[in-house]
Design a protein around this motif. Structure first.
Motif, short mmCIF file in Angstrom:
data_model
loop_
_atom_site.label_atom_id
_atom_site.label_comp_id
_atom_site.label_asym_id
_atom_site.label_seq_id
_atom_site.Cartn_x
_atom_site.Cartn_y
_atom_site.Cartn_z
N UNK A 1 0.84 -1.20 0.00
CA UNK A 1 0.00 0.00 0.00
C UNK A 1 0.88 1.25 0.00
N UNK A 2 0.71 2.10 -1.00
CA UNK A 2 1.57 3.27 -1.17
C UNK A 2 1.57 4.17 0.06
N UNK A 3 0.39 4.39 0.65
CA UNK A 3 0.33 5.28 1.82
C UNK A 3 1.02 4.66 3.01
N UNK A 4 0.83 3.37 3.22
CA UNK A 4 1.44 2.69 4.36
C UNK A 4 2.95 2.56 4.20
N UNK A 5 3.43 2.55 2.97
CA UNK A 5 4.88 2.50 2.74
C UNK A 5 5.58 3.70 3.36
N UNK B 1 9.45 -6.66 15.47
CA UNK B 1 8.76 -5.38 15.59
C UNK B 1 7.94 -5.16 14.33
N UNK B 2 6.75 -4.58 14.51
CA UNK B 2 5.87 -4.34 13.37
C UNK B 2 5.08 -3.06 13.57
N UNK B 3 4.67 -2.45 12.46
CA UNK B 3 3.83 -1.25 12.52
C UNK B 3 2.35 -1.62 12.57
N UNK B 4 2.06 -2.91 12.42
CA UNK B 4 0.68 -3.39 12.30
C UNK B 4 0.20 -3.96 13.63
N UNK B 5 -0.74 -3.31 14.33
CA UNK B 5 -1.25 -3.84 15.61
C UNK B 5 -1.91 -5.21 15.48
N UNK C 1 -1.64 2.71 13.31
CA UNK C 1 -1.97 1.49 12.58
C UNK C 1 -2.19 1.83 11.11
N UNK C 2 -1.59 1.08 10.18
CA UNK C 2 -1.79 1.37 8.76
C UNK C 2 -3.23 1.23 8.30
#
Length: 686
Positions: free
Chosen positions: A458-462, A522-526, A651-652
């Motif tokens: 996803x371009x925005x989440x990148x 580690x992740x940006x996704x809850x 969260x993305x």
């Protein structure tokens, strides 16, 4: 002689009432035992603590302070009055009887009178809230039973005071207003009627009280008041461990004929207790994002409909009336659970899915757990919805077409869009000035950075990914990404009901992690964070799991990074469900924002534990909303009430939904949407 007749009449009424009450409660226990056995951890002390906090401490009830105070009064005065009930019963056979407390009895009398009066006030206030103030959540179910409760409790309390008042006239006692203020006032008011009339009125109100007590006792098990009997057990036997953790399905069990729950007795016994513990208070539905935006799903009605279905089906299976059961269970020698399996197939009963619960209700749930967080009796709605979805997906093959496409794309390319899996690392091409090694390019790394499908495609989440990478580079963190070897976490597939696909992805990921010696993730996704941290361990994962906000705050505290540049923004902060309610992380993101110069945090009315879902959870990111208002638009409108310059998230999925919401409201130019990592990056480098 009159005393003897009175005694026999009392025993007859009480005996029949106790008989009915016992049979009604026993029938409900039999209905619960129709379910599958639950495997519960034997953590007794922790369970006792939950009972102390949530039953005797009434913690959840105080989410609505007015209602909480009212119920606290009702709860404790009920127990006090029951002690006095024993004395009151004996007064009907022994004139002027009092507990042998000597001179101290006057304090017992004072306690009883005030407890009774306070309960009466609480009942009157409850009646006003429902029928005068007309609190919205209390209007969700209107069948007359609530009115009966208020009337019965009103009669119960007032008849106590009237009985005690006329007793004083009967005995020609001078009322002591200091220790019997309310019954004493009644005695003074009617003092002129004489002892004979006082005696008659004493027995009239004594019998009014006794008949009301026994009638209410029989009423309780067949109404929402059953929560008075089952709530404590519901909380004690509540599923322990991480909240929202789902039941694992054993696909190697060859005796399993269906996956998920397609009939009521396929739920576990623990799950079935929920149905009779429900107080029908409407708190769950009042906070449900689907219900608030006009979807057919009402968590309260979901529980109530399944409870009524269980009662009807259970009565048929065990040959017991749901309201006045026979003392004979039946001639079958089978256990209740076995009898259910043998008998259920021969009954012409409504289908659980289709007749009792519609598919539209099940696919409206975002799995946000706002309903469960609000429930004062510990009901768990989400796991039941997932179990029903599992049946639809894995047994019936019935699901929205978007879900079918989602599963196919995950199976083929391991991402929701079906983009070639070899393009998963393509986002790194835009990070020329950053160090972003893959696991194959370095010998050692401290953290495996799980980018996730949103961050990869996803371009925005990148942009969130790139900001977090910049932060890790600035903090001097040794990390690596899986690149094209990364698969989907399987969390969304699991919440959408495809447990088989989840377990396949889970096992593949764990094998990969173990081969690479991964110790920290580690992740940006809850969503991935929650499933790695709480659900993968059941399948063998041994690793520390972090959300990126946890590490950002840790590095700020250690001085590895120092947000210095001013970011002049008024930020309406949105709590992610899977970071917040699922993992109780509310303060860390706020501490990060507070550490950034120029930032002003605006708290949306529904925040922290009460925060409303963005609408993406439970697979709803990939399923079109066809009913009511869009959830993300409702949430954005709540944020816009604060006139922010920015909506912040962690969260993305939330960021995508908030961004779409600002576009729908045509304010995307005035109100930016950014992840916390992006805001920190602005303060570090811009």
């Amino acid at each position: 002689m009159l005393v003897f007749i009175n005694f026999i009449a009392f025993l007859t009424v009480m005996g029949y009432a106790v008989y009915l009450f016992t049979n009604l409660v026993y029938s409900r226990i039999l209905f619960i035992k129709l379910g599958k056995k639950s495997n519960l951890k034997e953590d007794t002390w922790k369970r006792v603590q939950e009972v102390l906090i949530n039953v005797f401490g009434q913690r959840k009830l105080f989410k609505d302070k007015k209602s909480g105070l009212m119920h606290l009064v009702l709860f404790y005065t009920f127990f006090i009055i029951q002690v006095g009930l024993i004395e009151l019963i004996i007064k009907g056979f022994i004139k002027g009887f009092e507990f042998p407390l000597g001179d101290e009895h006057k304090y017992f009398s004072l306690l009883q009178e005030w407890a009774t009066f306070l309960m009466l006030l609480a009942v009157v206030y409850g009646f006003y809230r429902r029928y005068g103030e007309k609190v919205k959540r209390l209007q969700l179910k209107r069948d007359g039973k609530a009115a009966f409760v208020y009337i019965a409790l009103g009669i119960l309390t007032s008849s106590i005071l009237l009985t005690l008042g006329f007793e004083k006239i009967m005995l020609e006692h001078e009322p002591n207003l200091a220790y019997a203020p309310f019954s004493g006032a009644i005695a003074l008011l009617f003092s002129s009627i004489g002892s004979t009339a006082g005696t008659v009125l004493f027995y009239i109100f004594w019998w009014v009280h006794m008949i009301t007590v026994f009638s209410f006792m029989v009423f309780v098990p067949q109404s929402k008041q059953a929560h008075e009997l089952f709530a404590m057990f519901n909380i004690f036997f509540k599923k322990s461990g991480p909240v929202g953790k789902l039941r694992k399905i054993d696909f190697e069990d060859e005796e399993v004929e269906e996956y998920g729950v397609g009939k009521i007795e396929s739920f576990t016994q623990r799950q079935l207790i929920d149905f009779y513990a429900c107080a029908e208070c409407g708190r769950c539905t009042n906070m449900c994002p689907a219900s608030v935006t006009g979807k057919t799903l009402s968590p309260m009605q979901l529980i109530v409909k399944m409870r009524d279905h269980l009662t009807e089906k259970g009565a048929a299976i065990t040959s017991r009336s749901p309201w006045m059961p026979s003392p004979i269970i039946g001639s079958s020698a089978l256990s209740p659970g076995a009898a259910a399996q043998e008998t259920a197939s021969t009954l012409e009963m409504p289908n659980l899915i289709g007749d009792v619960i519609t598919e539209e209700e099940l696919w409206a749930c975002t799995t946000c757990r706002n309903c469960e967080d609000q429930c004062p009796v510990g009901n768990e709605h989400v796991d039941k919805i997932i179990d029903l979805r599992r049946y639809l997906v894995m047994t019936e093959g019935s699901m929205p077409h978007e879900a079918t496409r989602y599963f196919q794309n995950i199976e083929r390319q391991s991402n929701p869009w079906g983009i070639n899996r070899k393009e998963r690392i393509k986002w790194r091409e835009e990070c020329d000035d950053l160090v972003v090694p893959t696991v194959n390019e370095v010998e050692e790394f401290d953290y495996l950075f799980w980018v996730g499908s949103m961050g990869s495609f996803d371009k925005r989440s990148q942009k969130i990914v790139q900001s977090f990478v910049k932060i890790m580079n600035a903090a001097g963190i040794r990390f690596a990404v899986l690149g094209n070897e990364e698969r989907n976490s399987g969390d969304t597939a699991r919440r959408m009901g495809n447990e088989f696909l989840f377990q396949q992805l889970c096992q593949e990921n764990i094998v990969n992690f173990q081969a690479l010696g991964v110790k920290k993730i580690v992740t940006i996704d809850p969503h991935a964070y929650n499933t790695f941290k709480h659900e993968y361990s059941e399948f063998g994962l041994e690793a520390e799991v972090y959300h990126h906000t946890e590490l950002i705050w840790k590095w700020i505290q250690e001085g590895r990074i120092r947000p210095k540049k001013e970011v002049k923004e008024s930020i309406a902060y949105h709590d992610s469900c899977y970071l917040g309610r699922y993992n109780n992380i509310f303060d860390i993101p706020r501490k990060i924002l507070t550490s950034i110069p120029g930032v002003k945090i605006l708290e949306i009315e529904r925040n922290k534990e009460d925060a409303m879902c963005c609408g993406a959870g439970g697979g709803m990111m990939w399923i079109e909303e066809t009913q009511g208002k869009r959830i993300n638009v409702e949430r954005v409108e709540q944020a816009l009430q604060l006139s922010p310059t920015m909506i912040g998230s962690n969260c993305p999925y939330c960021l995508t939904m908030m961004s779409d919401g600002t576009k729908a409201k045509e304010v995307e130019e005035q109100v930016k949407t950014m992840d916390i990592a992006e805001i920190v990056e602005k303060s570090l480098f811009h």
